[in-house]
Scaffold this active site. Structure first.
Site, short mmCIF file in Angstrom:
data_model
loop_
_atom_site.label_atom_id
_atom_site.label_comp_id
_atom_site.label_asym_id
_atom_site.label_seq_id
_atom_site.Cartn_x
_atom_site.Cartn_y
_atom_site.Cartn_z
CB THR A 50 -17.50 119.16 -55.90
OG1 THR A 50 -18.77 119.15 -56.54
CG2 THR A 50 -16.72 120.39 -56.32
CG LEU A 64 -16.11 121.76 -51.75
CD1 LEU A 64 -14.70 121.38 -52.18
CD2 LEU A 64 -16.68 122.82 -52.69
CG ASP A 65 -22.40 119.11 -54.19
OD1 ASP A 65 -22.89 119.47 -53.11
OD2 ASP A 65 -22.75 119.57 -55.29
CE LYS A 66 -19.52 109.41 -52.21
NZ LYS A 66 -20.42 108.25 -51.97
#
Length: 287
Positions: free
Chosen positions: A137, A133-135
């Protein structure tokens, strides 16, 4: 390392060789060592690769230190881990926003992977990244707890058998109730942090969108992914002129305490036990 797996009722009769190669994706070199060292047991007795196994059989695999490369992860903060589901083979946790999934440099210690390494250390287990997951998110994310299940989980991800649902709030009002964004995504030519729609060189990316609620000048939506490209939801929504609120890269003029994107649920069938796993990562954005 030793793993014992009782074959579930749905297992059809097969050979040990087919089970290890086709179902569990054990690498050829590792299968060779398991066979020559006689490190495969069926119901606590050594079994040959041509012999058959069926539902109810307990298969034990005994691995030597050189069978797999063990990653070195500096342990972080075990108390920071919020477990949603766990067994001996995999773990699903609730990632907080603002934390990297994994370190970009070997000496980093503050990523989710570092914290998970600390959580699993007393169990003599090591986490392996399945997806990310993106930082910015938050939400549900699954990790392997051994190198054996890792490629099987990777296959589930490729075959779209790990279902991930996200919720987000985007700028502007979206009129269509349901729609799909099918646009390939590639790297930005000038900004290494960003991704763009790239019809010539981009990778296939598909996002299904459902509108939940229209507000004054924003829309709450749910997204389901068929693919898992970097920044996929963020890039797709920006491409239709409805970027996510609070997105520092694709909607920098919006004002929010955080990126309004959350992986709210995750569903899969356990590769070994065939148990149905369905987790919810609360709190939701819209709570």
């Amino acid at each position: 390392m030793q793993l014992s797996i009782t074959l579930p009722p749905s297992t059809t009769q097969t050979t040990v060789r087919e089970l290890l190669e086709t179902e569990w994706l054990i690498p050829r070199k590792v299968r060779h060592f398991l066979r020559t060292r006689k490190n495969v047991l069926k119901n606590n007795s050594t079994v040959m690769f041509h012999e058959t196994v069926e539902s109810g059989d307990k298969i034990t695999l005994i691995f030597e230190e050189d069978d797999y490369t063990i990653p070195h992860i500096i342990p972080g903060n075990a108390k920071a881990i919020n477990v949603l589901w766990e067994d001996d083979h995999l773990i699903i946790v609730n990632k907080p926003y603002g934390q990297k999934t994994h370190p970009n440099q070997p000496q980093e210690t503050e990523s989710l992977l570092n914290d998970l390494a600390a959580y699993l250390k007393p169990k003599n287990q090591i986490p392996y990244v399945v997806h990310r997951l993106d930082k910015e998110t938050s939400g549900a994310i699954v990790f392997a707890k051994n190198p054996v299940i890792l490629p099987v989980l990777g296959r589930l991800l490729e075959q779209k058998e790990i279902n991930r649902h996200y919720e987000a709030e985007v700028s502007g009002l979206i009129k269509n109730k349901h729609f799909t964004i099918n646009q390939p995504i590639g790297r930005h030519r000038h900004d290494r942090r960003k991704r763009v729609i790239d019809s010539k060189k981009g990778d296939k990316a598909i996002t299904h969108v459902t509108v939940i609620e229209q507000l004054n000048n924003s829309t709450r939506i749910e997204c389901q992914l068929d693919t898992g490209r970097t920044h996929q939801i963020r890039v797709h929504l920006e491409s239709i002129h409805h970027p996510i609120i609070g997105d520092p890269l694709y909607n920098p003029t919006s004002h929010a305490k955080r990126l309004q994107l959350h992986a709210k649920s995750l569903q899969l069938i356990h590769p070994f036990t065939k148990e149905e796993i369905n987790v919810q990562a609360t709190p939701f954005l819209f709570d």
